[in-house]
Write a protein that holds these residues in place. Structure first.
Motif, mmCIF file in Angstrom:
data_model
loop_
_atom_site.group_PDB
_atom_site.id
_atom_site.type_symbol
_atom_site.label_atom_id
_atom_site.label_comp_id
_atom_site.label_asym_id
_atom_site.label_seq_id
_atom_site.Cartn_x
_atom_site.Cartn_y
_atom_site.Cartn_z
ATOM 1 N N VAL A 8 0.867 -1.167 0.000
ATOM 2 C CA VAL A 8 0.000 0.000 0.000
ATOM 3 C C VAL A 8 0.905 1.218 0.000
ATOM 4 C CG1 VAL A 8 -1.828 1.244 1.166
ATOM 5 C CG2 VAL A 8 -1.776 -1.250 1.272
ATOM 6 N N LEU A 9 0.972 1.927 -1.123
ATOM 7 C CA LEU A 9 1.868 3.062 -1.254
ATOM 8 C C LEU A 9 1.093 4.304 -1.665
ATOM 9 C CD1 LEU A 9 4.823 1.407 -3.187
ATOM 10 C CD2 LEU A 9 4.746 1.979 -0.771
ATOM 11 N N SER A 13 -6.252 6.288 2.466
ATOM 12 C CA SER A 13 -7.067 5.285 3.133
ATOM 13 C C SER A 13 -7.685 4.373 2.088
ATOM 14 C CB SER A 13 -8.188 5.931 3.961
ATOM 15 O OG SER A 13 -9.069 6.640 3.118
ATOM 16 N N PRO A 50 5.763 -6.166 4.138
ATOM 17 C CA PRO A 50 6.370 -4.853 3.894
ATOM 18 C C PRO A 50 7.855 -4.818 4.230
ATOM 19 C CG PRO A 50 4.281 -4.617 5.052
ATOM 20 C CD PRO A 50 4.603 -6.081 5.045
ATOM 21 N N THR A 52 10.737 -2.707 5.631
ATOM 22 C CA THR A 52 10.954 -1.537 6.476
ATOM 23 C C THR A 52 12.124 -1.862 7.402
ATOM 24 O OG1 THR A 52 9.911 0.027 8.010
ATOM 25 C CG2 THR A 52 9.218 -2.273 8.186
ATOM 26 N N GLU A 138 5.195 5.358 1.487
ATOM 27 C CA GLU A 138 3.876 5.390 2.087
ATOM 28 C C GLU A 138 3.649 6.749 2.725
ATOM 29 O OE1 GLU A 138 3.851 2.435 5.070
ATOM 30 O OE2 GLU A 138 4.645 0.903 3.746
ATOM 31 N N ASN A 141 -0.345 7.854 7.171
ATOM 32 C CA ASN A 141 -1.581 7.211 7.610
ATOM 33 C C ASN A 141 -2.141 6.245 6.567
ATOM 34 O OD1 ASN A 141 -2.213 9.237 5.820
ATOM 35 N ND2 ASN A 141 -4.022 9.956 6.936
ATOM 36 N N ALA A 142 -1.284 5.721 5.661
ATOM 37 C CA ALA A 142 -1.739 4.714 4.708
ATOM 38 C C ALA A 142 -2.195 3.478 5.466
ATOM 39 C CB ALA A 142 -0.606 4.357 3.745
ATOM 40 N N LYS A 143 -3.399 2.993 5.175
ATOM 41 C CA LYS A 143 -3.924 1.859 5.924
ATOM 42 C C LYS A 143 -5.095 1.220 5.198
ATOM 43 C CE LYS A 143 -6.011 0.644 10.392
ATOM 44 N NZ LYS A 143 -6.376 1.133 11.740
ATOM 45 N N SER A 144 -5.126 -0.097 5.192
ATOM 46 C CA SER A 144 -6.277 -0.851 4.728
ATOM 47 C C SER A 144 -6.717 -1.740 5.881
ATOM 48 C CB SER A 144 -5.909 -1.706 3.515
ATOM 49 O OG SER A 144 -7.016 -2.486 3.112
ATOM 50 N N SER A 156 -1.901 0.744 14.313
ATOM 51 C CA SER A 156 -0.976 1.238 13.311
ATOM 52 C C SER A 156 -0.556 0.103 12.391
ATOM 53 C CB SER A 156 0.266 1.832 13.994
ATOM 54 O OG SER A 156 1.227 2.221 13.048
ATOM 55 N N ILE A 158 -0.189 -0.930 7.678
ATOM 56 C CA ILE A 158 -0.725 -0.671 6.342
ATOM 57 C C ILE A 158 -1.810 -1.664 5.962
ATOM 58 C CG2 ILE A 158 1.359 0.463 5.490
ATOM 59 C CD1 ILE A 158 2.032 -2.131 4.011
#
Length: 210
Positions: A8-9, A13, A50, A52, A138, A141-144, A156, A158
């Motif tokens: 998710v980039l 939302s 992801p 990171t 990202e 606040n990118a989140k699914s 918290s 993605i």
């Protein structure tokens, strides 16, 4: 090689859903599943967690303007979080407030395939290859969120599965170390032959069984 990658980039939302099937028309009927993948016997795909790091802004400083580098995982990390840690090339999950290692240590140079099936050579992971990086980042606040509690969940991450009585089912692959060709670092699958969790750290597969 085609592989299933959840990334998710650059999204603010994504709408919340209760049950999701990827690579198949629906989740298994009558099952308590939040997220499920194609699971026929011919499956040769896993998921990639992801990329990171647990080390904020180190060893490659993240540039918020260009998107180059990586800034490290931000904020409070919930138990059950899965990442591929770029600082030491290990797939990890958060357990009781601490990171637990699921992989061994890769050796370099390391060659993997990009989304166009071209070879990408890493001499070390902290020199992020621009072909894969592509200056993407990202937003904070990118989140699914998936599940009945998705609309109100504040965890918290993605990709967050919010149900308390459902779970994710990993892609099921017979002998993933033999049948997933050119896997990406951070790939996971359920080995239907060994009946174990299989994770790939960029060099070797590790197999885990309760």
């Amino acid at each position: 090689m085609k592989k299933l990658t959840i990334i998710v980039l650059g999204l603010l939302s994504i709408p919340a859903f209760s049950q999701i099937a990827i690579g198949k028309s629906a989740v298994t009927a009558g099952s308590n599943v939040s997220l499920e993948f194609y699971d026929n016997a011919d499956n040769t795909k896993g998921i990639v967690v992801p990329w990171t790091t647990t080390v904020a802004n180190n060893p490659v400083a993240y540039n918020a303007t260009t998107g180059v580098g990586y800034r490290g995982i931000q904020g409070t990390v919930a138990d059950g979080t899965l990442i591929f840690d770029l600082s030491d090339k290990k797939l990890k999950y958060m357990k009781s407030g601490a990171w637990s290692d699921l992989t061994g240590s890769p050796t370099f140079p390391l060659t993997v395939k990009d989304s166009s099936n071209n070879d990408v050579v890493f001499t070390q992971f902290n020199a992020i290859n621009s072909t894969l990086q592509d200056n993407a980042k990202e937003v904070n606040n990118a989140k699914s969120a998936i599940g009945t509690n998705a609309a109100t969940d504040t965890t918290s991450g993605i990709l967050v599965l919010t149900d308390t009585n459902r779970a994710m089912v990993l892609p099921k692959v017979a002998n993933p170390h033999l049948n997933i060709i050119n896997p990406a670092p951070g790939m996971m699958a359920y080995d239907t032959v060994k009946k174990q969790l299989a994770v790939y750290n960029g060099t070797v597969w590790s197999f885990w069984k309760p």
